[in-house]
Design an enzyme around this catalytic site. Sequence first.
Site, short mmCIF file in Angstrom:
data_model
loop_
_atom_site.label_atom_id
_atom_site.label_comp_id
_atom_site.label_asym_id
_atom_site.label_seq_id
_atom_site.Cartn_x
_atom_site.Cartn_y
_atom_site.Cartn_z
N PRO A 1 52.05 17.67 -41.31
CA PRO A 1 53.15 16.85 -40.80
C PRO A 1 53.62 17.29 -39.43
O PRO A 1 53.80 18.48 -39.16
CB PRO A 1 54.24 17.06 -41.86
CG PRO A 1 53.47 17.28 -43.12
CD PRO A 1 52.25 18.06 -42.70
N CYS A 2 53.79 16.30 -38.53
CA CYS A 2 54.02 16.61 -37.12
C CYS A 2 55.49 16.62 -36.74
O CYS A 2 55.83 17.00 -35.63
CB CYS A 2 53.27 15.60 -36.24
SG CYS A 2 53.89 13.90 -36.42
N GLN A 3 56.40 16.21 -37.63
CA GLN A 3 57.80 16.12 -37.25
C GLN A 3 58.39 17.42 -36.72
O GLN A 3 59.22 17.41 -35.81
CB GLN A 3 58.64 15.61 -38.44
CG GLN A 3 58.39 14.17 -38.82
CD GLN A 3 57.26 14.04 -39.84
OE1 GLN A 3 56.47 14.94 -40.02
NE2 GLN A 3 57.22 12.91 -40.51
N SER B 1 57.04 17.25 -33.05
CA SER B 1 56.99 15.99 -32.32
C SER B 1 58.00 15.97 -31.18
O SER B 1 59.14 16.45 -31.31
CB SER B 1 57.28 14.83 -33.28
OG SER B 1 57.43 13.63 -32.56
#
Length: 402
Positions: free
Chosen positions: A80-82, A85
Site C-alpha cells: 500500500p502506497c498511502q 504517496s
Amino acid sequence: MIRSIELFSGTGGLALGLHQAGFEPAALFEWDKDSCDNIKSNIMAGYPGIQDWNVVQTDVRLVSYSDYGLDIQFITGGPPCQPFSLGGKHKAHTDNRDMFPEAVRAVRELRPQGFIFENVKGLLRKSFSSYFNYILLQLSHPEVVASEDRDWTDHLRLLEEYHTSGTHAGLEYNVVFRLLNAADYGVPQTRHRVVIVGFRSDLNANWSFPEPTHSKEALLYSKYIDGSYWEKHRIAKARRSTASQRERDNILRFFDQRERGMRWLTVRDAINDLPDPRSKKAERYANHEFRDGARAYAGHSGSVLDEPSKTIKAGAHGVPGGENMLALDDGSLRYYTVRESARIQTFPDDYLFHGSWTESMRQIGNAVPVRLANVVGESVARQLERMDDCDAKRRHSNDKTL
C-alpha cells in the site's frame, strides 16, 4: 512458468502483466473485498489464462506461507502506497498501512529466487530517505530481524553494520531499484513508479532494468518534423499544434546522432477508436458509460488528447489536478469512462470492472499498468531462463568430465 505469490494484488494489473510474461501465481493476497471480487468476476466470466488463480481476501499479516512450500520462485506485489504517496499524509513507518515489513517477512519465509515490488514516486522523497534505505536493507538481509522492543532506527543501525561487515552467512538478496516512467515503456500515461527488484545472491543474476522503448522526443518528432502523428489520426492541418523553428531545430539536434525509436503514446492513441460515451454506439462497449459533472478551475484541468494522460489516480470527482478528466478537441471537459481509464492503464478490453464508476476508478487508479508489469516481468523471465541454460550447460559439462 515462474511460480510466484503476489501480495497486495489489488484488481490485478501487476498480476496480469506478469502472467503474460510467464508468471503463474500460486496465490494472490488482497484485503480489499471489492478488488478481490473484481478479479473473481473476471475468472468466472472466463477471462483467458486466469481460471486457476487462487484469490485470497485476507490481511497478509495473517498469512502462513508454510502452506505454499519452498518452490515459490518469485514474490511480487505493490505494498500500500498511502504512507508514501505525494497526495497522502506522508506517515511512512508510522502509518499502520505500511506493509513493507510483511513483504520482507514473505521473502524471509519463502526464500524465493527473487522479488518485484512496486510503489509510488513519493517513496523517494527526501524526508523518507532513511526509511527507504531501511526497506532496501531489510530486503537485502531479510533474516537480520530486530527484537520487537527495538525502534526501526535501531534495526537500521544493526542492518548497516551487518551489510558493511562483509561476512554474510544467511539469506541475502542483491537489490536494485529505479524510478520508471510508464510512458517510456509504451503506456499512454506519464506515471512515475518506484520498482524494486531483488535476486538471491547465490544466483549471480547479473540483471538490470530494461531500457526505455518510447520517448517524448520521438513524439515531438512525429508531430513537428514528419507529421506522421497527425496523419495517423487524420487531424486537419488547421487543428494541429505547431512548434517554433527553434523548437524544431532542437528536436532535430536531439536525434542527430541517435536512433529515434518509438514515440510516447497519447490519450488519442489509446481511446480514439471508442465512440463518444454519450452516443448510442457506446452501449456496445463494456464499462464505457458517460459520467457528468467535470469542471475545470485553477490547478484542476484534464488530460489533453495529444499527450500521454496525466497519472490516473485512485479517486473520482475529488482528484487533485483533475487527472481523471479529459479535455476534448472542442475545449469541453468530461470524466474518463471506466473503459477509457482502463485503456490508459493498458488493461485489455475483455478484462471488465464490475463495481460502480467510483469504485472502478479507485481500483484502476491503484493498479500497476499491465504493460509496465509485462515489460519488467519479461526482462526478469529472460534472466531466469539464461540462468537455467547456464546451469544446464554446467551440469552437462560436469557429466562429460565424470
